[in-house]
Design an enzyme around this catalytic site. Structure first.
Site, short mmCIF file in Angstrom:
data_model
loop_
_atom_site.label_atom_id
_atom_site.label_comp_id
_atom_site.label_asym_id
_atom_site.label_seq_id
_atom_site.Cartn_x
_atom_site.Cartn_y
_atom_site.Cartn_z
N ARG A 1 31.53 42.38 52.68
CA ARG A 1 30.40 41.36 53.10
C ARG A 1 31.60 40.29 53.59
O ARG A 1 31.71 39.46 52.75
CB ARG A 1 29.28 40.77 52.43
CG ARG A 1 28.19 41.51 53.00
CD ARG A 1 26.41 40.39 51.93
NE ARG A 1 27.19 39.87 50.45
CZ ARG A 1 27.36 38.73 49.53
NH1 ARG A 1 27.34 37.85 50.66
NH2 ARG A 1 27.63 38.44 49.05
N GLY B 1 34.08 38.38 44.85
CA GLY B 1 32.83 38.78 44.11
C GLY B 1 32.24 37.02 45.16
O GLY B 1 31.95 37.05 46.43
N GLU B 2 31.70 36.70 44.80
CA GLU B 2 30.91 35.18 45.19
C GLU B 2 31.90 34.43 45.14
O GLU B 2 31.91 33.49 44.64
CB GLU B 2 29.26 35.37 44.81
CG GLU B 2 28.42 35.33 45.77
CD GLU B 2 28.26 34.19 46.40
OE1 GLU B 2 28.64 33.90 48.20
OE2 GLU B 2 28.58 32.70 46.12
N SER B 3 32.06 33.65 46.37
CA SER B 3 32.98 32.99 46.47
C SER B 3 32.56 31.41 46.15
O SER B 3 32.59 30.05 45.32
CB SER B 3 33.84 32.10 47.70
OG SER B 3 33.46 32.14 48.61
N ARG C 1 32.94 32.71 56.75
CA ARG C 1 32.42 33.92 55.64
C ARG C 1 31.32 34.97 56.06
O ARG C 1 31.12 34.62 57.24
CB ARG C 1 31.76 33.06 54.32
CG ARG C 1 32.82 32.62 53.07
CD ARG C 1 31.92 31.25 52.56
NE ARG C 1 31.37 32.20 51.49
CZ ARG C 1 30.51 32.05 50.83
NH1 ARG C 1 30.05 30.87 51.77
NH2 ARG C 1 29.80 32.72 49.94
N HIS D 1 39.53 44.41 49.73
CA HIS D 1 39.45 44.89 48.19
C HIS D 1 40.37 46.22 47.44
O HIS D 1 40.01 47.29 47.65
CB HIS D 1 38.41 45.50 47.14
CG HIS D 1 37.18 44.53 48.17
ND1 HIS D 1 36.81 43.26 47.24
CD2 HIS D 1 35.90 43.96 48.21
CE1 HIS D 1 35.93 42.44 47.27
NE2 HIS D 1 36.04 43.08 48.53
N CYS E 1 38.97 38.88 49.12
CA CYS E 1 37.64 38.61 49.19
C CYS E 1 37.78 37.15 48.94
O CYS E 1 37.63 36.40 49.55
CB CYS E 1 37.31 39.88 49.14
SG CYS E 1 35.57 40.03 49.97
N GLU F 1 41.59 46.17 44.70
CA GLU F 1 41.12 46.77 43.09
C GLU F 1 40.13 47.81 43.46
O GLU F 1 40.07 48.46 42.15
CB GLU F 1 40.58 45.09 42.36
CG GLU F 1 39.23 44.82 42.92
CD GLU F 1 39.23 44.04 43.87
OE1 GLU F 1 40.72 43.57 44.93
OE2 GLU F 1 38.68 42.76 44.24
N1 GLN Z 1 30.50 37.58 51.05
C1 GLN Z 1 31.57 36.77 49.51
C2 GLN Z 1 31.13 34.95 49.75
O1 GLN Z 1 31.62 34.76 50.83
C3 GLN Z 1 32.48 37.96 49.87
C4 GLN Z 1 32.41 39.31 49.34
C5 GLN Z 1 33.03 39.94 48.77
O2 GLN Z 1 34.29 39.63 47.88
N2 GLN Z 1 33.57 41.06 48.70
O3 GLN Z 1 32.08 34.65 49.03
#
Ligand code: GLN
Length: 194
Positions: A139, A50-52, A109, A175, A82, A177
């Protein structure tokens, strides 16, 4: 303490539903975790992609950092995919403080840059794990370096480390999943005791 579910999937943001789906396909009792009370019902924890930054903020807002660290110190297995890997890392570079800081890995990241910020490729697993694994990177972070207690589980080519294990922790920069190969989920579930 008696835990009702083998796996908890941190469900504050990101691809938690996809983890729940694959866990149900391998008949693993799992629940979504959003609170300390939820955490008390699970033997292990997956932190999804997701987005950390967002996951870090929400985990703080829901007062989950200390409870997760407490369970980790008692040996709870944790797997980060991720953004989840980013949450586990001790070192995110000079501008980002660590979120949980449980694994002795240095991570950069969004390291694959804009051109190939998302890609799919076959990755080599260590010799015990069989055929290459079709991995989806979105990403993704790069694991820049690992400490002496960290074991490499998978690489792209010879050098680029994309999955690591340390004690009861597993981290993948891709991922599992989002594909239908359950090998990483089975590997994680095998860490759960009792
Ligand atoms: N780029 C995202 C981050 O920095 C991680 C991307 C992902 O979980 N697919 O959190």
């Amino acid at each position: 303490m008696s835990f009702q579910f083998d796996v908890g999937v941190l469900a504050v943001q990101g691809s938690f539903a996809e983890h729940m789906q694959i866990l149900s396909e391998i008949n693993c009792p799992a629940m979504e975790v959003r609170s300390q009370k939820d955490l008390e019902q699970v033997k292990s924890l997956i932190i999804p992609g997701g987005e950390s930054t967002t996951i870090g903020k929400l985990v703080r807002r829901f007062d989950l950092i200390e409870p997760i660290l407490g369970r980790a110190s008692e040996g709870m297995p944790i797997w980060g995919t991720c953004a989840g890997l980013i949450c586990l890392a001790k070192d995110l570079g000079p501008s980002d403080p660590p979120i949980l800081g449980l694994m002795d890995i240095k991570v950069q990241r969004n390291a694959y840059g804009r051109q190939i910020d998302s890609f799919e490729t076959a990755i080599e697993l260590d010799s015990t794990q069989g055929d290459p694994f079709h991995a989806v990177f979105i990403r993704a972070p790069i694991i820049v370096s690992i400490g002496p207690n960290v074991e490499v589980v998978a690489t792209i080519g010879q050098n680029s480390i994309v999955a690591v294990e340390q004690d009861q922790y597993l981290a993948t920069s891709f991922h599992p999943e989002l594909t239908d190969d359950p090998r990483f989920h089975l590997r994680f579930v095998s860490k759960i005791k009792g």
